[in-house]
Design a protein around this motif. Structure first.
Motif, PDB file in Angstrom:
ATOM      1  N   UNK A   1      30.588  46.335  29.093  1.00  0.00           N
ATOM      2  CA  UNK A   1      31.534  45.396  29.718  1.00  0.00           C
ATOM      3  C   UNK A   1      32.966  45.910  29.604  1.00  0.00           C
ATOM      4  N   UNK A   2      33.319  46.524  28.493  1.00  0.00           N
ATOM      5  CA  UNK A   2      34.663  47.104  28.359  1.00  0.00           C
ATOM      6  C   UNK A   2      34.889  48.166  29.435  1.00  0.00           C
TER       7      UNK A   2
ATOM      8  N   UNK B   1      32.860  46.302  42.788  1.00  0.00           N
ATOM      9  CA  UNK B   1      31.938  45.297  42.275  1.00  0.00           C
ATOM     10  C   UNK B   1      32.079  45.241  40.766  1.00  0.00           C
ATOM     11  N   UNK B   2      32.287  44.046  40.242  1.00  0.00           N
ATOM     12  CA  UNK B   2      32.493  43.912  38.802  1.00  0.00           C
ATOM     13  C   UNK B   2      31.209  44.196  38.014  1.00  0.00           C
ATOM     14  N   UNK B   3      30.054  43.787  38.505  1.00  0.00           N
ATOM     15  CA  UNK B   3      28.736  44.101  37.935  1.00  0.00           C
ATOM     16  C   UNK B   3      28.626  43.820  36.441  1.00  0.00           C
ATOM     17  N   UNK B   4      29.208  42.697  35.994  1.00  0.00           N
ATOM     18  CA  UNK B   4      29.082  42.345  34.575  1.00  0.00           C
ATOM     19  C   UNK B   4      28.375  41.003  34.405  1.00  0.00           C
TER      20      UNK B   4
ATOM     21  N   UNK C   1      35.550  36.987  28.277  1.00  0.00           N
ATOM     22  CA  UNK C   1      36.024  35.878  29.099  1.00  0.00           C
ATOM     23  C   UNK C   1      34.944  35.633  30.139  1.00  0.00           C
ATOM     24  N   UNK C   2      34.590  34.362  30.323  1.00  0.00           N
ATOM     25  CA  UNK C   2      33.580  33.974  31.303  1.00  0.00           C
ATOM     26  C   UNK C   2      34.258  33.617  32.612  1.00  0.00           C
ATOM     27  N   UNK C   3      33.759  34.162  33.712  1.00  0.00           N
ATOM     28  CA  UNK C   3      34.253  33.811  35.034  1.00  0.00           C
ATOM     29  C   UNK C   3      33.235  32.885  35.671  1.00  0.00           C
ATOM     30  N   UNK C   4      33.629  31.645  35.890  1.00  0.00           N
ATOM     31  CA  UNK C   4      32.716  30.620  36.389  1.00  0.00           C
ATOM     32  C   UNK C   4      32.209  30.960  37.774  1.00  0.00           C
ATOM     33  N   UNK C   5      31.024  30.510  38.057  1.00  0.00           N
ATOM     34  CA  UNK C   5      30.399  30.723  39.350  1.00  0.00           C
ATOM     35  C   UNK C   5      28.959  31.145  39.163  1.00  0.00           C
TER      36      UNK C   5
ATOM     37  N   UNK D   1      31.418  38.364  33.260  1.00  0.00           N
ATOM     38  CA  UNK D   1      32.146  38.438  32.001  1.00  0.00           C
ATOM     39  C   UNK D   1      33.119  39.607  32.051  1.00  0.00           C
ATOM     40  N   UNK D   2      34.285  39.428  31.449  1.00  0.00           N
ATOM     41  CA  UNK D   2      35.268  40.492  31.307  1.00  0.00           C
ATOM     42  C   UNK D   2      35.613  40.641  29.835  1.00  0.00           C
ATOM     43  N   UNK D   3      36.006  41.831  29.460  1.00  0.00           N
ATOM     44  CA  UNK D   3      36.406  42.116  28.087  1.00  0.00           C
ATOM     45  C   UNK D   3      37.781  41.531  27.810  1.00  0.00           C
ATOM     46  N   UNK D   4      37.894  40.741  26.771  1.00  0.00           N
ATOM     47  CA  UNK D   4      39.177  40.160  26.368  1.00  0.00           C
ATOM     48  C   UNK D   4      40.154  41.281  25.988  1.00  0.00           C
ATOM     49  N   UNK D   5      39.650  42.320  25.370  1.00  0.00           N
ATOM     50  CA  UNK D   5      40.490  43.445  24.968  1.00  0.00           C
ATOM     51  C   UNK D   5      41.095  44.143  26.187  1.00  0.00           C
ATOM     52  N   UNK D   6      40.280  44.399  27.202  1.00  0.00           N
ATOM     53  CA  UNK D   6      40.778  45.078  28.399  1.00  0.00           C
ATOM     54  C   UNK D   6      41.729  44.173  29.195  1.00  0.00           C
ATOM     55  N   UNK D   7      41.458  42.867  29.218  1.00  0.00           N
ATOM     56  CA  UNK D   7      42.395  41.938  29.854  1.00  0.00           C
ATOM     57  C   UNK D   7      43.755  41.982  29.167  1.00  0.00           C
ATOM     58  N   UNK D   8      43.727  42.000  27.837  1.00  0.00           N
ATOM     59  CA  UNK D   8      44.971  42.075  27.066  1.00  0.00           C
ATOM     60  C   UNK D   8      45.719  43.379  27.301  1.00  0.00           C
ATOM     61  N   UNK D   9      44.978  44.475  27.470  1.00  0.00           N
ATOM     62  CA  UNK D   9      45.623  45.769  27.740  1.00  0.00           C
ATOM     63  C   UNK D   9      46.239  45.787  29.136  1.00  0.00           C
TER      64      UNK D   9
END
Length: 82
Positions: A14-15, A28-31, A61-65, A70-78
């Protein structure tokens, strides 16, 4: 040599995908659980359970739908430090 746990493999995947997606390199996010299960060759139900544990621990982080991504909180913060 210690082998990585399923959760570690999932989080690493996921990262990597989050970094590609957030930097514009991936269309495509594919997570979602099914995509991760297919790529890592792990049962989808186990992937789903581990994703929810990682999310509850604040690592994702969960993306509703449907499907839920899911996205990595660490990568979002970066990518978005503010």
């Amino acid at each position: 040599m210690k082998t990585a746990s399923k959760k570690d493999l999932i989080l690493s995947y996921i990262r990597k995908k989050s970094k590609e997606y957030l930097r514009g390199g991936g269309e495509d996010i594919a997570t979602d659980a099914l995509s991760i299960a297919y790529e890592l060759k792990i049962d989808r139900a186990n992937v789903s359970r581990d994703l929810n544990v990682l999310w509850k621990n604040g690592l994702l982080v969960k993306l509703a739908g449907r499907p839920v991504y899911f996205l990595s909180m660490e990568e979002l913060g970066n990518s978005y430090p503010d």
